[in-house]
Each structure stands twice: as C-alpha cells, then as structure tokens.
Write a protein that holds these residues in place. Structure first.
Motif, short mmCIF file in Angstrom:
data_model
loop_
_atom_site.label_atom_id
_atom_site.label_comp_id
_atom_site.label_asym_id
_atom_site.label_seq_id
_atom_site.Cartn_x
_atom_site.Cartn_y
_atom_site.Cartn_z
N ASN A 1 -1.43 -29.29 -7.04
CA ASN A 1 -1.13 -30.68 -7.37
C ASN A 1 -1.98 -31.67 -6.58
O ASN A 1 -1.71 -32.87 -6.60
CB ASN A 1 0.35 -30.97 -7.12
N ALA A 2 -2.99 -31.17 -5.88
CA ALA A 2 -3.78 -32.03 -4.99
C ALA A 2 -4.80 -32.85 -5.78
O ALA A 2 -5.36 -32.40 -6.77
CB ALA A 2 -4.50 -31.19 -3.95
N ASP A 3 -5.04 -34.09 -5.30
CA ASP A 3 -6.15 -34.87 -5.83
C ASP A 3 -7.41 -34.47 -5.06
O ASP A 3 -7.39 -33.59 -4.19
CB ASP A 3 -5.86 -36.36 -5.72
N ALA A 4 -8.53 -35.10 -5.38
CA ALA A 4 -9.80 -34.71 -4.78
C ALA A 4 -9.79 -34.85 -3.26
O ALA A 4 -10.33 -34.00 -2.54
CB ALA A 4 -10.94 -35.52 -5.39
N PHE B 1 -10.70 -27.86 -12.45
CA PHE B 1 -9.79 -28.60 -13.33
C PHE B 1 -10.01 -30.10 -13.18
O PHE B 1 -10.08 -30.84 -14.18
CB PHE B 1 -8.35 -28.23 -12.99
N LEU B 2 -10.12 -30.58 -11.94
CA LEU B 2 -10.32 -32.01 -11.71
C LEU B 2 -11.66 -32.48 -12.27
O LEU B 2 -11.77 -33.59 -12.81
CB LEU B 2 -10.24 -32.32 -10.21
N GLN B 3 -12.69 -31.63 -12.14
CA GLN B 3 -14.00 -32.00 -12.67
C GLN B 3 -13.98 -32.08 -14.19
O GLN B 3 -14.59 -32.97 -14.78
CB GLN B 3 -15.04 -30.98 -12.21
N ARG B 4 -13.26 -31.16 -14.83
CA ARG B 4 -13.15 -31.22 -16.29
C ARG B 4 -12.42 -32.49 -16.72
O ARG B 4 -12.81 -33.14 -17.69
CB ARG B 4 -12.41 -30.00 -16.82
N GLN B 5 -11.36 -32.86 -15.99
CA GLN B 5 -10.63 -34.08 -16.31
C GLN B 5 -11.52 -35.32 -16.18
O GLN B 5 -11.47 -36.24 -16.98
CB GLN B 5 -9.42 -34.23 -15.39
N GLN B 6 -12.35 -35.31 -15.13
CA GLN B 6 -13.21 -36.46 -14.87
C GLN B 6 -14.21 -36.67 -15.99
O GLN B 6 -14.59 -37.81 -16.30
CB GLN B 6 -13.93 -36.26 -13.54
N HIS B 7 -14.68 -35.59 -16.63
CA HIS B 7 -15.71 -35.70 -17.64
C HIS B 7 -15.16 -35.79 -19.06
O HIS B 7 -15.92 -35.87 -20.01
CB HIS B 7 -16.66 -34.51 -17.55
N GLN B 8 -13.85 -35.76 -19.18
CA GLN B 8 -13.26 -35.92 -20.50
C GLN B 8 -13.36 -37.37 -20.95
O GLN B 8 -13.20 -38.29 -20.13
CB GLN B 8 -11.78 -35.49 -20.50
N PRO B 9 -13.63 -37.60 -22.25
CA PRO B 9 -13.72 -38.98 -22.73
C PRO B 9 -12.38 -39.69 -22.62
O PRO B 9 -11.33 -39.08 -22.80
CB PRO B 9 -14.14 -38.83 -24.20
N ALA B 10 -12.41 -40.97 -22.31
CA ALA B 10 -11.18 -41.76 -22.16
C ALA B 10 -10.49 -41.94 -23.50
O ALA B 10 -11.14 -42.02 -24.53
CB ALA B 10 -11.52 -43.10 -21.55
#
Length: 217
Positions: free
Chosen positions: A172-175, A208-217
C-alpha cells in the motif's frame, strides 16, 4: 532417498565422516533483528568438504524440475572407489518469483538438504523459522504507520512488526514510502530469505506504481 543397489562401502566411509565431523556445524552468521544464529552455506561446505574428500566422497548438488513456485535441490554423495551413492531431494517454496527469491530458496535447499543427508545439525536457532515468525524493528521503515502497525508489540521504544505486516505496508506504499522501505531493507541486516522476499515485493509494487503513472487520465 535415492541410493545405489549396495551402500556397504559408502556406508562405512560415511560412518567415518560422521565420526570426524561430530554432530553440529558451528553457526557463523547472525540476524540481529531476530537474536538468532545459523550456519551459512559457506560454513557448512567449509566444514564438510575436506572430510568428505579425505574419505573419497564427492558432493554434488543441483536443482531439478519440481512443482511450480518451488525450488527442488538434489544432494548426492558419491563414493569414488566403489561408485556407490546416496542422495535426496529438498523442496523449498519460492516466496518472490524473481532472481533473488529463486537464489534464496536454492541456498536454503542446499543448506538443509546437505545437513539432513549427513545427519548434521546447525547452531542453536533455525533462522528460517525465525524469519517467518519473529518481529522486526520497523521504526525506520514505517514512520506514521496506521493503527494496526502502531498496536503491534514494541520493545525498548522500537516499533515491531511481523513480515506479513511489513509486506502489507509495501503493498500500500506510495513512491516516497517505497523508497524508505527499500533503504530500510538494504541496511537492516535481515536474513537473506526475508530480504529477498521484501525486495521482490518492493519491485512488484514499484512496477505497479509506474504502470499507474503512465496510464492515460
């Protein structure tokens, strides 16, 4: 156990090996977080290799195919003059499915497979059991954690948590907290098995966090 049709000659040689080795391999490694000691693979091999060679017994260890999510290590002792052999398999679960997790499981399987086949014990504690059950100091890794972590047992003012709680924090950690967790794992002198498990969880969370970051808004 795998064995040749006859084990008379290797049996006599192993009896001499065991008499020379005694029953215990001295511990050479410690886990300060667990107050535990154990014999590393280096210590075990160093303790037995020369004695085995003196009695003309070769040691062979190699991974073999096994169940998905586990490492299976075959350990074999071969008596040179007679060609007789005995061997066994040791299966160890892989907690993190990356190179660190596999290497850690292989090391554990080599250690315990060899100790069992030679009838040896190691030092006063089982570091593998401690890695699963002992609480560890997470005060540097879990600043301002939630009520569940804060309610865990504490000793000498330090926050303690089980490996399962640490893994839940990583999941559940953020970057920013993930970077703190990675720094803590690197410097905390953890058992190799637990360290590999946590590093694998950190790498998975970062992907997982990197994939979320690159997903289109």
């Amino acid at each position: 156990m795998n064995r040749s049709d006859s084990i008379a000659s290797i049996g006599r040689a192993l009896a001499s090996v065991q008499a020379e080795l005694g029953g215990v391999v001295a511990s050479d490694s410690s886990n300060p977080m667990y107050d535990s000691c154990y014999a590393s693979l280096t210590a075990i091999i160093g303790s037995v290799r020369n004695v085995l060679n003196r009695h003309e017994i070769a040691l062979v260890q190699a991974p073999v195919p096994g169940n998905v999510g586990a490492v299976v290590m075959e350990t074999m002792l071969i008596h040179g003059p007679s060609g007789e052999f005995i061997g066994s398999y040791c299966e160890m679960p892989v907690d993190t499915h990356d190179s660190h997790g596999v290497a850690s499981a292989q090391t554990y399987a080599r250690r315990y497979g060899l100790l069992a086949l030679l009838g040896l014990a190691q030092g006063p504690d089982d570091d593998g059991n401690a890695a699963r059950n002992a609480a560890v100091n997470t005060s540097a890794m879990l600043p301002g954690s939630d009520a569940e972590a804060d309610s865990k047992q504490s000793r000498n003012g330090r926050r303690l948590a089980s490996p399962e709680v640490i893994l839940a924090e990583i999941d559940n950690a953020d970057a920013e907290r993930l970077a703190a967790a990675e720094c803590w794992v690197t410097t905390a002198q953890l058992d190799a098995h637990l360290s590999a498990r946590l590093k694998g969880a950190i790498a998975q969370r970062r992907r997982f966090l990197q994939r979320q970051q690159h997903q289109p808004a």
